[in-house]
Design a protein around this motif. Structure first.
Motif, PDB file in Angstrom:
ATOM      1  N   SER A 117      60.159  22.128  31.061  1.00  0.00           N
ATOM      2  CA  SER A 117      58.830  22.917  30.826  1.00  0.00           C
ATOM      3  C   SER A 117      57.819  22.260  31.514  1.00  0.00           C
ATOM      4  N   ARG A 118      57.455  20.835  31.124  1.00  0.00           N
ATOM      5  CA  ARG A 118      56.642  20.179  31.858  1.00  0.00           C
ATOM      6  C   ARG A 118      56.663  20.070  33.152  1.00  0.00           C
ATOM      7  N   LEU A 119      57.819  19.972  33.809  1.00  0.00           N
ATOM      8  CA  LEU A 119      57.891  20.196  35.266  1.00  0.00           C
ATOM      9  C   LEU A 119      57.152  21.672  35.887  1.00  0.00           C
ATOM     10  N   ILE A 120      57.552  22.472  34.992  1.00  0.00           N
ATOM     11  CA  ILE A 120      56.885  23.728  35.394  1.00  0.00           C
ATOM     12  C   ILE A 120      55.493  23.782  35.273  1.00  0.00           C
ATOM     13  N   GLU A 121      54.933  23.579  34.153  1.00  0.00           N
ATOM     14  CA  GLU A 121      53.582  23.256  33.876  1.00  0.00           C
ATOM     15  C   GLU A 121      52.710  22.478  34.916  1.00  0.00           C
ATOM     16  N   THR A 122      53.141  21.396  35.286  1.00  0.00           N
ATOM     17  CA  THR A 122      52.620  20.367  36.320  1.00  0.00           C
ATOM     18  C   THR A 122      52.501  21.224  37.418  1.00  0.00           C
ATOM     19  N   ALA A 123      53.556  21.784  37.815  1.00  0.00           N
ATOM     20  CA  ALA A 123      53.641  22.526  39.294  1.00  0.00           C
ATOM     21  C   ALA A 123      52.520  23.580  38.982  1.00  0.00           C
ATOM     22  N   VAL A 124      52.469  24.299  38.215  1.00  0.00           N
ATOM     23  CA  VAL A 124      51.422  25.359  37.957  1.00  0.00           C
ATOM     24  C   VAL A 124      50.058  24.791  37.961  1.00  0.00           C
ATOM     25  N   ASN A 125      50.006  23.725  37.264  1.00  0.00           N
ATOM     26  CA  ASN A 125      48.533  23.065  37.295  1.00  0.00           C
ATOM     27  C   ASN A 125      48.132  22.643  38.716  1.00  0.00           C
ATOM     28  N   ARG A 126      48.850  22.279  39.378  1.00  0.00           N
ATOM     29  CA  ARG A 126      48.976  21.666  40.816  1.00  0.00           C
ATOM     30  C   ARG A 126      48.448  22.889  41.642  1.00  0.00           C
ATOM     31  N   LEU A 127      48.996  23.977  41.728  1.00  0.00           N
ATOM     32  CA  LEU A 127      48.722  25.064  42.360  1.00  0.00           C
ATOM     33  C   LEU A 127      47.285  25.606  41.905  1.00  0.00           C
ATOM     34  N   ARG A 128      47.232  25.751  40.608  1.00  0.00           N
ATOM     35  CA  ARG A 128      46.035  26.054  40.153  1.00  0.00           C
ATOM     36  C   ARG A 128      44.603  25.286  40.956  1.00  0.00           C
ATOM     37  N   GLN A 129      44.908  23.895  40.809  1.00  0.00           N
ATOM     38  CA  GLN A 129      43.815  23.001  41.357  1.00  0.00           C
ATOM     39  C   GLN A 129      43.856  23.170  42.661  1.00  0.00           C
ATOM     40  N   ALA A 130      44.719  23.744  43.517  1.00  0.00           N
ATOM     41  CA  ALA A 130      44.529  23.811  44.991  1.00  0.00           C
ATOM     42  C   ALA A 130      44.115  25.207  45.280  1.00  0.00           C
ATOM     43  N   GLY A 131      43.552  26.029  44.299  1.00  0.00           N
ATOM     44  CA  GLY A 131      42.964  27.249  44.507  1.00  0.00           C
ATOM     45  C   GLY A 131      44.009  28.499  44.404  1.00  0.00           C
ATOM     46  N   HIS A 132      45.214  28.545  44.055  1.00  0.00           N
ATOM     47  CA  HIS A 132      46.068  29.622  44.026  1.00  0.00           C
ATOM     48  C   HIS A 132      46.009  30.384  42.805  1.00  0.00           C
ATOM     49  N   VAL A 133      46.117  31.423  42.943  1.00  0.00           N
ATOM     50  CA  VAL A 133      45.679  32.334  41.752  1.00  0.00           C
ATOM     51  C   VAL A 133      47.085  33.194  41.225  1.00  0.00           C
ATOM     52  N   GLU A 134      48.069  32.977  41.934  1.00  0.00           N
ATOM     53  CA  GLU A 134      49.319  33.558  41.703  1.00  0.00           C
ATOM     54  C   GLU A 134      50.595  32.528  42.009  1.00  0.00           C
ATOM     55  N   ALA A 135      51.438  32.538  41.425  1.00  0.00           N
ATOM     56  CA  ALA A 135      52.644  32.058  41.761  1.00  0.00           C
ATOM     57  C   ALA A 135      54.013  32.864  41.207  1.00  0.00           C
ATOM     58  N   HIS A 136      54.986  32.545  41.942  1.00  0.00           N
ATOM     59  CA  HIS A 136      56.307  33.218  41.543  1.00  0.00           C
ATOM     60  C   HIS A 136      57.434  32.218  41.433  1.00  0.00           C
ATOM     61  N   ALA A 137      58.331  32.771  40.607  1.00  0.00           N
ATOM     62  CA  ALA A 137      59.342  31.926  40.150  1.00  0.00           C
ATOM     63  C   ALA A 137      60.584  32.365  40.542  1.00  0.00           C
ATOM     64  N   THR A 138      61.591  31.677  41.184  1.00  0.00           N
ATOM     65  CA  THR A 138      62.837  32.345  41.565  1.00  0.00           C
ATOM     66  C   THR A 138      64.173  31.448  40.804  1.00  0.00           C
ATOM     67  N   PRO A 139      64.526  31.540  39.507  1.00  0.00           N
ATOM     68  CA  PRO A 139      65.363  31.069  38.938  1.00  0.00           C
ATOM     69  C   PRO A 139      66.638  31.083  39.456  1.00  0.00           C
ATOM     70  N   LEU A 140      67.640  30.268  39.499  1.00  0.00           N
ATOM     71  CA  LEU A 140      68.781  30.332  40.078  1.00  0.00           C
ATOM     72  C   LEU A 140      70.174  30.706  39.221  1.00  0.00           C
ATOM     73  N   ASN A 141      69.397  30.305  37.836  1.00  0.00           N
ATOM     74  CA  ASN A 141      70.542  30.939  36.929  1.00  0.00           C
ATOM     75  C   ASN A 141      69.757  31.301  35.390  1.00  0.00           C
ATOM     76  N   ALA A 142      70.608  31.631  34.442  1.00  0.00           N
ATOM     77  CA  ALA A 142      69.883  32.220  33.227  1.00  0.00           C
ATOM     78  C   ALA A 142      69.232  31.273  32.559  1.00  0.00           C
ATOM     79  N   ILE A 143      69.545  29.805  32.301  1.00  0.00           N
ATOM     80  CA  ILE A 143      68.663  28.774  31.668  1.00  0.00           C
ATOM     81  C   ILE A 143      66.994  28.756  32.510  1.00  0.00           C
ATOM     82  N   ALA A 144      67.386  28.608  33.865  1.00  0.00           N
ATOM     83  CA  ALA A 144      66.286  28.641  34.422  1.00  0.00           C
ATOM     84  C   ALA A 144      65.150  29.909  34.057  1.00  0.00           C
ATOM     85  N   GLN A 145      65.865  30.914  34.150  1.00  0.00           N
ATOM     86  CA  GLN A 145      65.199  32.088  34.157  1.00  0.00           C
ATOM     87  C   GLN A 145      64.464  32.080  32.386  1.00  0.00           C
ATOM     88  N   HIS A 146      65.292  31.598  31.457  1.00  0.00           N
ATOM     89  CA  HIS A 146      64.680  31.344  30.246  1.00  0.00           C
ATOM     90  C   HIS A 146      63.417  30.558  30.208  1.00  0.00           C
TER      91      HIS A 146
END
Length: 220
Positions: A117-146
């Motif tokens: 979860s912290r890996l995902i939050e860190t990535a989202v924060n970096r994208l937000r700081q870079a000016g992105h307003v939207e991001a997608h997730a492409t989970p490759l299994n059920a655990i990642a989807q959760h």
């Protein structure tokens, strides 16, 4: 955005999250193989080729990667979670207007501690700081989807994947023609949504290819 490391300590565990380095590549490839070997193989991704590409992009302190990002306009980075300097997890981010988070993985002995979860939050924060307003997730299994749903991502209204052995031979109606889809064919409605694997030139580097086709009637 520069290629400088993003570091975030996870409480008292001594976990640090930062950018991948050349020394991390073998660990990263093993993470991908352990967590997503089957789906990546189905997509035609050669992990040995991925390793070679990464070594090229990360040489000279990441100068080739920065050049690719400037030329293509794509966001592209890989986060590595470490414990006492040892790589224990990863997350990959790539895309342009709406970057895609994929391949989140943590080795078994460190699971259940919130690292993914912290890996995902860190990535989202970096994208937000870079000016992105939207991001997608492409989970490759059920655990990642959760995991991505846990941190606030919501599923598309409808996403389906199908496969068929090639060559593909289908009966064609004479009044219709099929051709490559152009940007204006759907009035912009196809932009980003519904095609999370469209990674442009970055995707081609990694052997992931997409084709968008349009069926065109006699009136155009």
């Amino acid at each position: 955005m520069t290629f400088r490391s993003v570091r975030r300590r996870l409480g008292f565990m001594g976990i640090v999250i930062d950018d991948i380095t050349t020394a991390d590549i073998p660990h990263y490839i093993e993470f991908l193989r352990a967590g997503f070997g089957g789906p990546l193989s189905d997509l035609g991704t050669d992990l040995r080729f991925v390793s070679r590409i990464l070594r090229g992009l990360l040489c000279a302190r990441g100068a080739p990667l920065r050049a690719v990002k400037r030329i293509t306009g794509h966001e592209a980075f890989i986060l590595i979670a470490r414990h006492a300097g040892r790589p224990i997890g990863c997350l990959t981010v790539v895309g342009r207007k709406s970057p895609s988070l994929t391949g989140v993985y943590v080795i078994p002995e460190f699971r259940g501690q919130g690292i993914a979860s912290r890996l995902i939050e860190t990535a989202v924060n970096r994208l937000r700081q870079a000016g992105h307003v939207e991001a997608h997730a492409t989970p490759l299994n059920a655990i990642a989807q959760h995991l991505v749903e846990k941190v606030g991502f919501v599923p598309y209204s409808s996403t389906a994947a199908y496969e068929r052995l090639l060559p593909l031979e289908l009966p064609a109606e004479p009044e219709f023609t099929v051709r490559r889809l152009r940007a204006g064919d759907l009035g912009g409605r196809c932009e980003q949504h519904g095609r999370p694997y469209d990674l442009g030139p970055i995707g081609r580097l990694f052997g992931i290819r997409t084709r968008r086709l349009a069926a065109v009637g006699p009136d155009g």
